[in-house]
Design an enzyme around this catalytic site. Structure first.
Site, PDB file in Angstrom:
ATOM      1  CG  HIS A 170      51.778  57.954  28.662  1.00  0.00           C
ATOM      2  ND1 HIS A 170      52.015  58.450  29.927  1.00  0.00           N
ATOM      3  CD2 HIS A 170      52.778  58.441  27.875  1.00  0.00           C
ATOM      4  CE1 HIS A 170      53.116  59.208  29.892  1.00  0.00           C
ATOM      5  NE2 HIS A 170      53.593  59.224  28.655  1.00  0.00           N
ATOM      6  CB  CYS A 227      47.927  40.840  13.881  1.00  0.00           C
ATOM      7  SG  CYS A 227      46.349  40.817  14.745  1.00  0.00           S
ATOM      8  CB  CYS A 278      44.659  37.997  18.351  1.00  0.00           C
ATOM      9  SG  CYS A 278      44.195  38.732  16.798  1.00  0.00           S
ATOM     10  CB  CYS A 329      47.144  36.563  14.188  1.00  0.00           C
ATOM     11  SG  CYS A 329      47.694  37.395  15.691  1.00  0.00           S
ATOM     12  CB  THR A 363      52.360  65.001  36.035  1.00  0.00           C
ATOM     13  OG1 THR A 363      53.363  64.122  35.498  1.00  0.00           O
ATOM     14  CG2 THR A 363      52.723  66.436  35.682  1.00  0.00           C
ATOM     15  N   PRO A 419      50.041  68.807  45.381  1.00  0.00           N
ATOM     16  CG  PRO A 419      49.188  66.916  46.454  1.00  0.00           C
ATOM     17  CD  PRO A 419      49.235  67.604  45.140  1.00  0.00           C
ATOM     18  CD  GLU A 420      53.682  65.356  48.397  1.00  0.00           C
ATOM     19  OE1 GLU A 420      52.714  65.079  49.116  1.00  0.00           O
ATOM     20  OE2 GLU A 420      54.848  65.575  48.808  1.00  0.00           O
TER      21      GLU A 420
HETATM   22  C1  BV8 Z   1      59.430  57.089  24.484  1.00  0.00           C
HETATM   23  C2  BV8 Z   1      51.296  53.637  30.436  1.00  0.00           C
HETATM   24  C3  BV8 Z   1      60.722  56.976  22.466  1.00  0.00           C
HETATM   25  C4  BV8 Z   1      51.533  52.323  31.095  1.00  0.00           C
HETATM   26  C5  BV8 Z   1      53.205  55.056  31.006  1.00  0.00           C
HETATM   27  C6  BV8 Z   1      63.811  61.298  27.175  1.00  0.00           C
HETATM   28  C7  BV8 Z   1      63.019  61.383  26.019  1.00  0.00           C
HETATM   29  C8  BV8 Z   1      62.237  60.304  25.627  1.00  0.00           C
HETATM   30  C9  BV8 Z   1      62.186  59.131  26.402  1.00  0.00           C
HETATM   31  C10 BV8 Z   1      62.963  59.045  27.534  1.00  0.00           C
HETATM   32  C11 BV8 Z   1      63.767  60.114  27.920  1.00  0.00           C
HETATM   33  N1  BV8 Z   1      64.397  59.750  29.058  1.00  0.00           N
HETATM   34  C12 BV8 Z   1      63.999  58.505  29.406  1.00  0.00           C
HETATM   35  C13 BV8 Z   1      63.157  58.042  28.493  1.00  0.00           C
HETATM   36  C14 BV8 Z   1      62.534  56.736  28.534  1.00  0.00           C
HETATM   37  C15 BV8 Z   1      61.202  56.747  29.277  1.00  0.00           C
HETATM   38  C16 BV8 Z   1      61.182  57.622  30.506  1.00  0.00           C
HETATM   39  O1  BV8 Z   1      60.718  58.750  30.485  1.00  0.00           O
HETATM   40  N2  BV8 Z   1      61.663  57.092  31.600  1.00  0.00           N
HETATM   41  C17 BV8 Z   1      61.664  57.856  32.829  1.00  0.00           C
HETATM   42  C18 BV8 Z   1      61.007  57.057  33.935  1.00  0.00           C
HETATM   43  C19 BV8 Z   1      63.089  58.259  33.121  1.00  0.00           C
HETATM   44  N3  BV8 Z   1      60.164  57.184  28.374  1.00  0.00           N
HETATM   45  C20 BV8 Z   1      59.624  56.272  27.557  1.00  0.00           C
HETATM   46  O2  BV8 Z   1      59.991  55.110  27.484  1.00  0.00           O
HETATM   47  C21 BV8 Z   1      58.476  56.743  26.682  1.00  0.00           C
HETATM   48  N4  BV8 Z   1      58.723  56.323  25.323  1.00  0.00           N
HETATM   49  O3  BV8 Z   1      59.876  58.141  24.801  1.00  0.00           O
HETATM   50  O4  BV8 Z   1      59.611  56.521  23.203  1.00  0.00           O
HETATM   51  C22 BV8 Z   1      61.896  56.256  23.060  1.00  0.00           C
HETATM   52  C23 BV8 Z   1      61.895  54.857  23.034  1.00  0.00           C
HETATM   53  C24 BV8 Z   1      63.012  54.205  23.570  1.00  0.00           C
HETATM   54  C25 BV8 Z   1      64.049  54.916  24.167  1.00  0.00           C
HETATM   55  C26 BV8 Z   1      63.995  56.333  24.212  1.00  0.00           C
HETATM   56  C27 BV8 Z   1      62.909  56.992  23.650  1.00  0.00           C
HETATM   57  C28 BV8 Z   1      57.175  56.078  27.083  1.00  0.00           C
HETATM   58  C29 BV8 Z   1      56.706  56.574  28.409  1.00  0.00           C
HETATM   59  C30 BV8 Z   1      55.267  56.077  28.682  1.00  0.00           C
HETATM   60  C31 BV8 Z   1      55.286  54.958  29.716  1.00  0.00           C
HETATM   61  N5  BV8 Z   1      53.915  54.550  30.030  1.00  0.00           N
HETATM   62  N6  BV8 Z   1      51.941  54.671  31.223  1.00  0.00           N
HETATM   63  C32 BV8 Z   1      50.768  52.188  32.378  1.00  0.00           C
HETATM   64  O5  BV8 Z   1      50.092  53.138  32.828  1.00  0.00           O
HETATM   65  O6  BV8 Z   1      50.863  51.077  32.932  1.00  0.00           O
HETATM   66  S1  BV8 Z   1      53.864  56.267  31.950  1.00  0.00           S
HETATM   67  C33 BV8 Z   1      53.199  56.320  33.502  1.00  0.00           C
HETATM   68  O7  BV8 Z   1      53.890  57.397  34.164  1.00  0.00           O
HETATM   69  C34 BV8 Z   1      51.731  56.695  33.587  1.00  0.00           C
HETATM   70  O8  BV8 Z   1      51.108  56.900  32.345  1.00  0.00           O
HETATM   71  C35 BV8 Z   1      51.764  58.024  34.325  1.00  0.00           C
HETATM   72  O9  BV8 Z   1      50.768  58.877  33.922  1.00  0.00           O
HETATM   73  C36 BV8 Z   1      53.091  58.510  33.882  1.00  0.00           C
HETATM   74  C37 BV8 Z   1      53.677  59.687  34.562  1.00  0.00           C
HETATM   75  O10 BV8 Z   1      53.555  59.535  35.940  1.00  0.00           O
HETATM   76  P1  BV8 Z   1      52.658  60.628  36.698  1.00  0.00           P
HETATM   77  O11 BV8 Z   1      51.364  60.753  35.956  1.00  0.00           O
HETATM   78  O12 BV8 Z   1      53.436  61.860  36.872  1.00  0.00           O
HETATM   79  O13 BV8 Z   1      52.346  59.893  38.043  1.00  0.00           O
HETATM   80  P2  BV8 Z   1      53.265  59.834  39.350  1.00  0.00           P
HETATM   81  O14 BV8 Z   1      52.687  58.758  40.224  1.00  0.00           O
HETATM   82  O15 BV8 Z   1      54.699  59.773  38.969  1.00  0.00           O
HETATM   83  O16 BV8 Z   1      53.030  61.259  40.035  1.00  0.00           O
HETATM   84  C38 BV8 Z   1      51.757  61.600  40.541  1.00  0.00           C
HETATM   85  C39 BV8 Z   1      51.835  63.056  40.954  1.00  0.00           C
HETATM   86  O17 BV8 Z   1      50.539  63.448  41.401  1.00  0.00           O
HETATM   87  C40 BV8 Z   1      52.786  63.326  42.112  1.00  0.00           C
HETATM   88  O18 BV8 Z   1      53.544  64.485  41.818  1.00  0.00           O
HETATM   89  C41 BV8 Z   1      51.847  63.612  43.298  1.00  0.00           C
HETATM   90  O19 BV8 Z   1      52.399  64.577  44.186  1.00  0.00           O
HETATM   91  C42 BV8 Z   1      50.660  64.176  42.592  1.00  0.00           C
HETATM   92  N7  BV8 Z   1      49.396  64.000  43.309  1.00  0.00           N
HETATM   93  C43 BV8 Z   1      49.043  63.005  44.166  1.00  0.00           C
HETATM   94  N8  BV8 Z   1      47.774  63.208  44.575  1.00  0.00           N
HETATM   95  C44 BV8 Z   1      47.322  64.333  43.947  1.00  0.00           C
HETATM   96  C45 BV8 Z   1      48.357  64.841  43.142  1.00  0.00           C
HETATM   97  N9  BV8 Z   1      48.223  65.958  42.400  1.00  0.00           N
HETATM   98  C46 BV8 Z   1      47.029  66.590  42.452  1.00  0.00           C
HETATM   99  N10 BV8 Z   1      45.988  66.158  43.200  1.00  0.00           N
HETATM  100  C47 BV8 Z   1      46.099  65.044  43.953  1.00  0.00           C
HETATM  101  N11 BV8 Z   1      45.066  64.614  44.703  1.00  0.00           N
END
Ligand code: BV8
Length: 254
Positions: A121, A132, A157, A160, A198, A224-225
């Site tokens: 990501h 640009c 930028c 540009c 994740t 943990p979840e």
């Molecule tokens: C794309 C950067 C082509 C920005 C981020 C199917 C295929 C392809 C795409 C899609 C699809 N279905 C839907 C889509 C669209 C979308 C998507 O997935 N939507 C979801 C929400 C349904 N995907 C996209 O748009 C991707 N692009 O595929 O391009 C395309 C284009 C257009 C249309 C279709 C396809 C782009 C996705 C990237 C988005 N950018 N980040 C920023 O950071 O501001 S994603 C963002 O979520 C972060 O990067 C983060 O890393 C990521 C995933 O979240 P997690 O890391 O899992 O974090 P979360 O808080 O959810 O969970 C934390 C976990 O940690 C929990 O389980 C918790 O229990 C656990 N935890 C907590 N404490 C601990 C712990 N574990 C261990 N130790 C601890 N102490």
């Protein structure tokens, strides 16, 4: 199974695996004080949904708010330190052939000494021009992580005059080709995949464990979840990254 037995079982799986793919998410940085993407946190920004802010629509609607959010996150990451889990994962690479793929945009793995194979990501600090796409390397004014300001004007930028944006992937944007190819190759080739911190909700990254299992690799989740991936993994170690990884390193003899 007790946590010691899980550590022992996982250590023996790692000893037989080459390579070992590791997929990390926001939970990997949680114990360094970085709020997860979907978890609760009491900050100025807890009133906002990251899913809504991390989009080009949000940028076009209120770029100062989105830029303010990213500057807050950058300041927080700069203040943060890698935790014992990051450090143990880095040391694990001396005992196993690790291919580290992260969804995280912070640099805590690198600062712990890990070589990251793919930031799928992008990165919080890889700034570029929205128009640009030229990289922007000028130093930003330091910002205190608890700054009360929400909105900040993004730099322009020098080439540009376009707006400078964070160099990572917003929802609806495609993943960096090179990083994604390396992530897929890691999932394709591994004998074992560790999935750490994740929720398994964001695609296509969340599909990588299934890619690994398609060719017979085992998938072990450290979280943990319960997550969207939990029903499909071969083993779930219900603990945190900073708890599990040092135990694992000890079991492996690190
Ligand atoms: C794309 C950067 C082509 C920005 C981020 C199917 C295929 C392809 C795409 C899609 C699809 N279905 C839907 C889509 C669209 C979308 C998507 O997935 N939507 C979801 C929400 C349904 N995907 C996209 O748009 C991707 N692009 O595929 O391009 C395309 C284009 C257009 C249309 C279709 C396809 C782009 C996705 C990237 C988005 N950018 N980040 C920023 O950071 O501001 S994603 C963002 O979520 C972060 O990067 C983060 O890393 C990521 C995933 O979240 P997690 O890391 O899992 O974090 P979360 O808080 O959810 O969970 C934390 C976990 O940690 C929990 O389980 C918790 O229990 C656990 N935890 C907590 N404490 C601990 C712990 N574990 C261990 N130790 C601890 N102490």
């Amino acid at each position: 199974m007790s946590t010691t037995n899980i550590a022992k079982t996982l250590a023996s799986l790692i000893a037989e695996a080459d390579p070992v793919a590791v997929l990390t998410g926001a939970g990997m940085s949680a114990e360094s004080g970085i709020p997860t993407f979907r978890g609760q946190h009491n900050s100025l920004w807890s009133q906002f949904d990251p899913q809504q802010l991390a989009t080009t629509d949000a940028w076009h609607a209120d770029k100062a708010l989105v830029w303010g959010w990213y500057r807050w996150r950058m300041a927080m990451v700069q203040q943060a330190k890698p935790h014992a889990g990051h450090l143990a994962l880095a040391k694990l690479a001396a005992h196993a052939n690790i291919a580290l793929v992260t969804q995280n945009v912070d640099d805590l793995h690198e600062r712990a000494g890990s070589r990251v194979s793919a930031h799928v990501h992008g990165s919080l600090f890889a700034l570029r021009c929205f128009d640009c796409a030229q990289a922007y390397a000028q130093a930003l004014k330091p910002l205190k992580p608890h700054a009360a300001t929400l909105r900040l004007t993004p730099p322009t930028c020098p080439h540009c005059g376009g707006d400078i944006r964070p160099g990572f992937v917003w929802f609806g944007e495609t993943l960096p080709e090179y990083a994604w190819a390396r992530a897929e190759a890691a999932a394709d080739r591994c004998d074992l995949m560790l999935v750490i911190g994740t929720s398994g909700l964001v695609y296509p990254a969340a599909g990588l464990p299934a890619v690994a299992q398609q060719h017979g690799a085992k998938v072990v989740e450290i979280n943990p979840e319960d997550t969207a991936l939990s029903p499909h993994v071969d083993m779930h170690w219900r603990t945190t990254a900073a708890d599990a990884l040092p135990q694992l390193l000890k079991e492996i003899g690190g």
